[in-house]
Design an enzyme around this catalytic site. Sequence first.
Site, PDB file in Angstrom:
ATOM      1  N   ARG A  88     -18.308  14.532  28.475  1.00 43.49           N
ATOM      2  CA  ARG A  88     -17.024  15.026  27.982  1.00 43.49           C
ATOM      3  C   ARG A  88     -16.840  14.751  26.501  1.00 43.49           C
ATOM      4  NH1 ARG A  88     -14.146  15.111  33.114  1.00 43.49           N
ATOM      5  NH2 ARG A  88     -12.063  15.982  32.879  1.00 43.49           N
ATOM      6  N   ARG A 161      -3.265  15.147  43.178  1.00 44.51           N
ATOM      7  CA  ARG A 161      -3.611  14.147  42.175  1.00 44.51           C
ATOM      8  C   ARG A 161      -2.403  13.783  41.330  1.00 44.51           C
ATOM      9  NH1 ARG A 161      -8.940  16.553  39.395  1.00 44.51           N
ATOM     10  NH2 ARG A 161      -7.956  15.510  37.618  1.00 44.51           N
ATOM     11  N   ARG A 172      -4.272  16.681  28.850  1.00 50.06           N
ATOM     12  CA  ARG A 172      -5.668  16.860  29.283  1.00 50.06           C
ATOM     13  C   ARG A 172      -6.303  18.075  28.610  1.00 50.06           C
ATOM     14  NH1 ARG A 172      -4.654  16.954  35.411  1.00 50.06           N
ATOM     15  NH2 ARG A 172      -6.813  17.654  35.593  1.00 50.06           N
TER      16      ARG A 172
END
Length: 219
Positions: A88, A161, A172
Site C-alpha cells: 500500500r 466493518r 481511506r
Amino acid sequence: MNLLLLGPPGAGKGTQAQHLMACYDIPQLSTGEMLRAAVAEGSDLGKQAKVIMEAGNLVPDDLMINLISDRIGQDDCANGFILDGFPRTTAQAAALDTMLGERNLSLDKVISITVDEEALVERIIGRFSCADCGAGYHDEFQKPRTEGECDKCGGGNFTRREDDNRETVKSRLKTYHEQTAPILPHYEADGRLIEVDGMAEISVVTDNILMLLEDGRGD
Ligand code: ADP
Ligand code: ADP
Ligand code: ZN
C-alpha cells in the site's frame, strides 16, 4: 501463480480474490483481514492497529512487511497466493520485491481494478459479510439469495466493518490517492500490470480477469 490485486477501498479486490482462490486453488492474503483478526484477538499488533484503522490511516510499514513476509513463507503459499491490500506504499512495494527475490519468487500478474469514486463510497457503505464464514455481500449489489441467510454456509449472523462509515471512507480514499496510487507505475513499467474495469458486474469482472490471466499464460 502469484497474483497481486490493486485498487482503492471498495473496488472489489476481496470479492474477486474469492473467485480467484477457487479457480487457482491458492490462498488470499488480505492484510486488512489479518489486522482485523489481530484487533479481535487483542494482540500487541491489534492494539496498535485499532486506532489507526478507525482513522482510515495506514499501519506502519515495518509491521506490515513483517506480517506479510511471515505469511508468504507458510506452507499453503507453496503453489502461489493472491495479495490483497499489500503493498500500500512505495516502501512496501520495494520490500515485497526483496522478500520475493530472496525466495526466488516473483509476481506473475498485478491486477488493477478501477472504479469511479462515487461508486466506491456506495460500495463501502453497503458492504457487509457473514460473521461465520466471511462471505462478502452488499445491501444492493450482492444480496444473499435468501434474505438473512448466507449463500455459502447457511448462517444468519452478519457483520459490518467499524471503518465502513462515511467519515472513515473519506480519509481511506485520501490515503489511497496519496500513498497507494503512486505504486502503480512501479508495476506498469515492466508489463505485469493488467487493468480491469471494476464498474462492470461482479461476474463480468471475474470473467475479464480470468481471460486476461489466461492470455498472459499463452505468451
Ligand atoms: P475491496 O476488497 O476492494 O475493499 P470488496 O470486494 O469488499 O472491496 O467490495 C466492496 C463492496 O462492493 C462489497 O459489498 C461487494 O459486495 C461490492 N462489490 C464488489 N464488486 C462489485 C461490482 N463489480 N459491482 C457492484 N458491487 C460490487
Ligand atoms: P479496503 O480494501 O476496504 O481498503 P482493507 O481491509 O484492505 O480495506 O484494510 C483495512 C485497513 O487496514 C486499512 O484502512 C489500513 O488501516 C489497514 N491496512 C490494511 N493493509 C495495510 C497495509 N498493507 N499497510 C498499512 N495499513 C494496512
Ligand atoms: Zn457464511
